[in-house]
Design a protein around this motif. Sequence first.
Motif, short mmCIF file in Angstrom:
data_model
loop_
_atom_site.label_atom_id
_atom_site.label_comp_id
_atom_site.label_asym_id
_atom_site.label_seq_id
_atom_site.Cartn_x
_atom_site.Cartn_y
_atom_site.Cartn_z
N ASN A 1 0.95 -1.14 -0.08
CA ASN A 1 0.00 0.09 -0.06
C ASN A 1 0.84 1.20 0.07
N ASN A 2 2.07 1.15 -0.75
CA ASN A 2 2.67 2.46 -0.82
C ASN A 2 1.84 3.62 -1.58
N PRO A 3 1.69 4.68 -1.19
CA PRO A 3 0.74 5.67 -1.53
C PRO A 3 1.24 6.08 -3.05
N VAL A 4 2.51 6.10 -3.06
CA VAL A 4 3.21 6.67 -4.51
C VAL A 4 2.67 5.79 -5.52
N ARG A 5 2.97 4.50 -5.30
CA ARG A 5 2.65 3.24 -6.11
C ARG A 5 1.04 3.21 -6.63
N ARG A 6 0.29 3.42 -5.43
CA ARG A 6 -1.26 3.35 -5.69
C ARG A 6 -1.67 4.41 -6.36
N GLU A 7 -1.42 5.76 -6.35
CA GLU A 7 -1.36 7.05 -6.85
C GLU A 7 -1.22 6.64 -8.61
N SER A 8 -0.06 6.07 -8.73
CA SER A 8 0.25 5.93 -10.14
C SER A 8 -0.67 5.07 -10.65
N TYR A 9 -0.90 3.97 -10.21
CA TYR A 9 -1.71 3.10 -10.75
C TYR A 9 -3.08 3.81 -11.09
N ALA A 10 -3.62 4.53 -10.22
CA ALA A 10 -4.95 5.18 -10.49
C ALA A 10 -4.53 5.96 -11.57
N GLU A 11 -3.52 6.83 -11.95
CA GLU A 11 -3.18 7.69 -13.03
C GLU A 11 -2.95 6.82 -14.25
N ALA A 12 -2.21 5.56 -14.21
CA ALA A 12 -2.43 4.73 -15.42
C ALA A 12 -3.61 4.56 -15.80
N ILE A 13 -4.53 4.18 -15.00
CA ILE A 13 -6.09 3.66 -15.49
C ILE A 13 -6.67 4.70 -16.06
N LEU A 14 -6.58 6.03 -15.58
CA LEU A 14 -7.05 7.08 -16.57
C LEU A 14 -6.71 7.32 -17.94
N LEU A 15 -5.18 7.15 -17.97
CA LEU A 15 -4.60 7.22 -19.31
C LEU A 15 -5.00 6.14 -20.26
N VAL A 16 -4.96 4.82 -19.87
CA VAL A 16 -5.82 3.81 -20.62
C VAL A 16 -7.10 3.80 -20.98
#
Length: 310
Positions: free
Chosen positions: A223-238
């Motif tokens: 649950n590293n917040p940097v990794r989680r926020e990045s995943y959320a950003e990647a989903i929006l890009l996809v």
Amino acid sequence: MNPKVSIIMATYNRAHFIVETLLSIQKQTFVDWECLIIDDGGTDNTEEVIAVILEQDNRFQFHKRPDTYVKGLPGCRNYGIDLAHGDYIIFFDDDDIPHPQNLELCLLELEHPSISFCRYIRDVFFEDFHYAFDYSKTYTSFYIDKSDIEKMLNNQLQFNSCSVMWKASCFEKNRFVETLMYAEEWELYSRIVSSGCRGISINKTLFYGRKHPQSNTGEYYLNNPVRRESYAEAILLVVQNLKEKQLLTYSLKRYFIAFSIDFEEYHLCEDILNILELSIFEKLKWQLFYAVLPFRLRLYKMRKVINKRF
């Protein structure tokens, strides 16, 4: 002469693992390659421990990421892509072990002009690696194209960063998004395949990933917040990419909106709905689906428990 394959390896404070990885690359049955080691500003003695290998084998090159590329794995890989001379590109991590036939078998598949990438099986290991390779060249295979994009995105058809060899032409118009600190290859690889690149997947293990808590994936599951926020950003890009290419099916919309429950702190569902530009009725329908889903999931889990008991 230019090497046929460019291996791109980002590294950061992995002096205790990287030598074993480089030695495994030297054991490749295909020998016409370059390995671009891109240091991301590490503070350990990585350069010192690999100095002998660099001196003895000029196929290895050590570079430090310049400030014109964002610090992190995507920036290092983009720098490596820009340095690469090979007709084919493959990404290896600095703590893993490639199968000796990795390059050889991928290149055999990529000889066909209509095939742009070769995917293979990636296994994982913990602690010490046991060197017992299967050298068989007999395996099954299947083709992959943009009709498989849903399987790629929901991980039925996993595309790990180190489980694909690409023709260099795939990166002529595509790069890693350097602000992403997790899921960067998931976003990029789906973008490449959704653009029309066709590939093949072979059912043979050609890479072994080392599992430990300090890896990006390990940090995400902690649950590293940097990794989680990045995943959320990647989903929006996809989602944005698929919408532009008219590949965003109903089932994919449902998948991403359901998945966004795990990222409630980032208001991911609302951002997805904004990208979709739905009518008021359609937006209300998906908002209702999102609101009711947690109750449906709890009911589903209760039923599973009851069924197990009886």
